[in-house]
Motif scaffolding. Structure first.
Motif, PDB file in Angstrom:
ATOM      1  N   ASP A  62     -10.388  60.118  -6.457  1.00  0.00           N
ATOM      2  CA  ASP A  62      -9.361  59.238  -7.017  1.00  0.00           C
ATOM      3  C   ASP A  62      -9.545  59.223  -8.536  1.00  0.00           C
ATOM      4  O   ASP A  62     -10.272  58.399  -9.087  1.00  0.00           O
ATOM      5  N   MET A  63      -8.872  60.167  -9.206  1.00  0.00           N
ATOM      6  CA  MET A  63      -9.068  60.320 -10.647  1.00  0.00           C
ATOM      7  C   MET A  63      -8.581  59.117 -11.447  1.00  0.00           C
ATOM      8  O   MET A  63      -9.020  58.905 -12.574  1.00  0.00           O
ATOM      9  N   GLU A  64      -7.713  58.292 -10.881  1.00  0.00           N
ATOM     10  CA  GLU A  64      -7.262  57.094 -11.584  1.00  0.00           C
ATOM     11  C   GLU A  64      -8.411  56.104 -11.780  1.00  0.00           C
ATOM     12  O   GLU A  64      -8.360  55.249 -12.668  1.00  0.00           O
ATOM     13  N   LYS A  65      -9.442  56.223 -10.956  1.00  0.00           N
ATOM     14  CA  LYS A  65     -10.591  55.318 -11.051  1.00  0.00           C
ATOM     15  C   LYS A  65     -11.795  55.964 -11.739  1.00  0.00           C
ATOM     16  O   LYS A  65     -12.858  55.355 -11.825  1.00  0.00           O
ATOM     17  N   ALA A  66     -11.633  57.204 -12.197  1.00  0.00           N
ATOM     18  CA  ALA A  66     -12.749  57.903 -12.841  1.00  0.00           C
ATOM     19  C   ALA A  66     -13.192  57.159 -14.097  1.00  0.00           C
ATOM     20  O   ALA A  66     -12.395  56.917 -15.005  1.00  0.00           O
ATOM     21  N   THR A  67     -14.465  56.808 -14.145  1.00  0.00           N
ATOM     22  CA  THR A  67     -15.011  55.994 -15.228  1.00  0.00           C
ATOM     23  C   THR A  67     -16.330  56.584 -15.699  1.00  0.00           C
ATOM     24  O   THR A  67     -17.189  56.901 -14.878  1.00  0.00           O
ATOM     25  N   PRO A  68     -16.507  56.773 -16.989  1.00  0.00           N
ATOM     26  CA  PRO A  68     -17.782  57.313 -17.478  1.00  0.00           C
ATOM     27  C   PRO A  68     -18.919  56.319 -17.296  1.00  0.00           C
ATOM     28  O   PRO A  68     -18.710  55.107 -17.285  1.00  0.00           O
ATOM     29  N   GLY A  69     -20.133  56.851 -17.171  1.00  0.00           N
ATOM     30  CA  GLY A  69     -21.316  56.017 -17.078  1.00  0.00           C
ATOM     31  C   GLY A  69     -22.253  56.334 -18.225  1.00  0.00           C
ATOM     32  O   GLY A  69     -21.821  56.453 -19.372  1.00  0.00           O
ATOM     33  N   TYR A  70     -23.522  56.528 -17.911  1.00  0.00           N
ATOM     34  CA  TYR A  70     -24.486  56.900 -18.945  1.00  0.00           C
ATOM     35  C   TYR A  70     -24.239  58.335 -19.381  1.00  0.00           C
ATOM     36  O   TYR A  70     -24.112  59.242 -18.565  1.00  0.00           O
ATOM     37  N   ILE A  71     -24.146  58.547 -20.685  1.00  0.00           N
ATOM     38  CA  ILE A  71     -23.972  59.896 -21.226  1.00  0.00           C
ATOM     39  C   ILE A  71     -25.086  60.149 -22.222  1.00  0.00           C
ATOM     40  O   ILE A  71     -25.242  59.418 -23.200  1.00  0.00           O
ATOM     41  N   GLY A  72     -25.861  61.159 -21.972  1.00  0.00           N
ATOM     42  CA  GLY A  72     -26.971  61.483 -22.860  1.00  0.00           C
ATOM     43  C   GLY A  72     -27.818  62.577 -22.259  1.00  0.00           C
ATOM     44  O   GLY A  72     -27.636  62.967 -21.103  1.00  0.00           O
ATOM     45  N   LYS A  73     -28.756  63.083 -23.024  1.00  0.00           N
ATOM     46  CA  LYS A  73     -29.603  64.165 -22.562  1.00  0.00           C
ATOM     47  C   LYS A  73     -30.517  63.676 -21.446  1.00  0.00           C
ATOM     48  O   LYS A  73     -31.195  62.655 -21.577  1.00  0.00           O
ATOM     49  N   MET A  74     -30.547  64.428 -20.333  1.00  0.00           N
ATOM     50  CA  MET A  74     -31.396  64.068 -19.207  1.00  0.00           C
ATOM     51  C   MET A  74     -32.705  64.844 -19.298  1.00  0.00           C
ATOM     52  O   MET A  74     -32.844  65.951 -18.785  1.00  0.00           O
ATOM     53  N   THR A  75     -33.648  64.272 -19.979  1.00  0.00           N
ATOM     54  CA  THR A  75     -34.964  64.893 -20.113  1.00  0.00           C
ATOM     55  C   THR A  75     -35.771  64.648 -18.836  1.00  0.00           C
ATOM     56  O   THR A  75     -35.373  63.853 -17.967  1.00  0.00           O
ATOM     57  N   GLU A  76     -36.907  65.315 -18.738  1.00  0.00           N
ATOM     58  CA  GLU A  76     -37.781  65.088 -17.585  1.00  0.00           C
ATOM     59  C   GLU A  76     -38.212  63.627 -17.528  1.00  0.00           C
ATOM     60  O   GLU A  76     -38.309  63.040 -16.436  1.00  0.00           O
ATOM     61  N   GLU A  77     -38.464  63.038 -18.682  1.00  0.00           N
ATOM     62  CA  GLU A  77     -38.875  61.641 -18.731  1.00  0.00           C
ATOM     63  C   GLU A  77     -37.748  60.716 -18.249  1.00  0.00           C
ATOM     64  O   GLU A  77     -38.008  59.742 -17.535  1.00  0.00           O
ATOM     65  N   LYS A  78     -36.514  61.031 -18.645  1.00  0.00           N
ATOM     66  CA  LYS A  78     -35.373  60.216 -18.233  1.00  0.00           C
ATOM     67  C   LYS A  78     -35.156  60.317 -16.730  1.00  0.00           C
ATOM     68  O   LYS A  78     -34.881  59.321 -16.051  1.00  0.00           O
ATOM     69  N   LEU A  79     -35.305  61.540 -16.194  1.00  0.00           N
ATOM     70  CA  LEU A  79     -35.156  61.731 -14.758  1.00  0.00           C
ATOM     71  C   LEU A  79     -36.231  60.975 -13.990  1.00  0.00           C
ATOM     72  O   LEU A  79     -35.957  60.356 -12.956  1.00  0.00           O
ATOM     73  N   GLU A  80     -37.443  61.022 -14.506  1.00  0.00           N
ATOM     74  CA  GLU A  80     -38.545  60.314 -13.845  1.00  0.00           C
ATOM     75  C   GLU A  80     -38.273  58.817 -13.811  1.00  0.00           C
ATOM     76  O   GLU A  80     -38.490  58.151 -12.792  1.00  0.00           O
ATOM     77  N   SER A  81     -37.758  58.283 -14.912  1.00  0.00           N
ATOM     78  CA  SER A  81     -37.421  56.865 -14.970  1.00  0.00           C
ATOM     79  C   SER A  81     -36.298  56.525 -14.001  1.00  0.00           C
ATOM     80  O   SER A  81     -36.320  55.475 -13.339  1.00  0.00           O
ATOM     81  N   LEU A  82     -35.325  57.426 -13.893  1.00  0.00           N
ATOM     82  CA  LEU A  82     -34.200  57.213 -12.979  1.00  0.00           C
ATOM     83  C   LEU A  82     -34.682  57.082 -11.541  1.00  0.00           C
ATOM     84  O   LEU A  82     -34.293  56.163 -10.821  1.00  0.00           O
ATOM     85  N   PHE A  83     -35.544  58.030 -11.114  1.00  0.00           N
ATOM     86  CA  PHE A  83     -36.008  58.016  -9.732  1.00  0.00           C
ATOM     87  C   PHE A  83     -36.950  56.846  -9.452  1.00  0.00           C
ATOM     88  O   PHE A  83     -37.018  56.352  -8.331  1.00  0.00           O
TER      89      PHE A  83
END
Length: 254
Positions: A187-208
């Motif tokens: 449903d592209m009418e509801k498409a909304t951006p979220g976090y935008i930025g470089k996904m480093t290994e550290e960022k991925l680790e924090s995400l999980f």
């Protein structure tokens, strides 16, 4: 492409037996998820993308068949959002092990286990390491590492002139693939951006470790608004090609 030429779950057992006897001795197992993908995509997104990628890979290999996609997966970092399901690691591991044990009895000799969901990658590497020890007569490949997949996302962004970090979870890449293979779940009418930025290994680790809600209320990593179906076709080609390269390397290094 006729999916029943490659999808094991759509074949009768005599057809499968005949295909294996004729040399189709590679089975592709995709591990996916059932989890939130923002406001505009279905919770089946990773499963749909995973099956489409597995089918594309099997078609290119010529000697491979596609197992039923394993869903759900390891999605603890999405649990705060309604509908997401996560398996205990030991349950997830057991399902993969039982897939392999079953297919081994039928005559499959090579197994490609790849993930269409980021949360499965680390566990898959451990599982395949153990499978190699438990089934030394078989050959195994984990497809790509998570960082290799992230590199493909970067390649996707550069090709289409997108901002760095536009193609993460539910972003431009996944939305484009879904527009290509399952537009009724978008449903592209509801498409909304979220976090935008470089996904480093550290960022991925924090995400999980801390969950996706720690970096985005929407549940999206990236920006889906510019997604196009033709971009999805490109990524399926790119992803399946890289899975094949990784498998050939793994099989040749046995």
């Amino acid at each position: 492409m006729k999916t029943n030429e490659y999808l094991l779950e759509q074949m009768s057992w005599p057809v499968i037996k005949e295909k294996i006897e004729k040399g189709m001795d590679t089975v592709i197992i995709c591990t996916a998820s059932v989890e939130q993908h923002g406001y505009h995509l279905s919770e089946l997104t990773d499963t749909v993308i995973g099956q489409a990628t597995a089918l594309r890979t099997a078609e290119k290999l010529g000697d491979a068949l596609v197992a039923p996609v394993i869903r759900p997966g390891l999605s603890e970092h999405h649990i705060p959002m309604a509908g997401s399901i996560t398996l205990r690691p030991e349950v997830y591991r057991g399902i993969i092990e039982d897939y392999v044990t079953s297919y081994k009895k039928h005559g499959f000799k090579k197994v490609i286990i790849f993930s269409s969901h980021g949360g499965n990658f680390a566990e898959n590497e451990k599982i395949v390491k153990n499978l190699r020890q438990d089934h030394p007569e078989m050959q195994f490949s984990t497809g790509l590492s998570l960082m290799q997949l992230m590199a493909l996302l970067g390649q996707f962004e550069k090709k289409y002139g997108l901002a760095e970090g536009s193609t993460g979870h539910g972003g431009a890449m996944e939305t484009s693939v879904m527009l290509h293979v399952a537009p009724e779940q978008v449903d592209m009418e509801k498409a909304t951006p979220g976090y935008i930025g470089k996904m480093t290994e550290e960022k991925l680790e924090s995400l999980f470790e801390n969950g996706i809600v720690g970096i985005t209320e929407v549940g999206i990593i990236g920006d889906p608004r510019e997604a196009k179906a033709e971009w999805g076709e490109y990524f399926l080609e790119l992803f399946s090609d890289e899975i094949i390269k990784a498998a050939e390397k793994d099989f040749n290094n046995k």
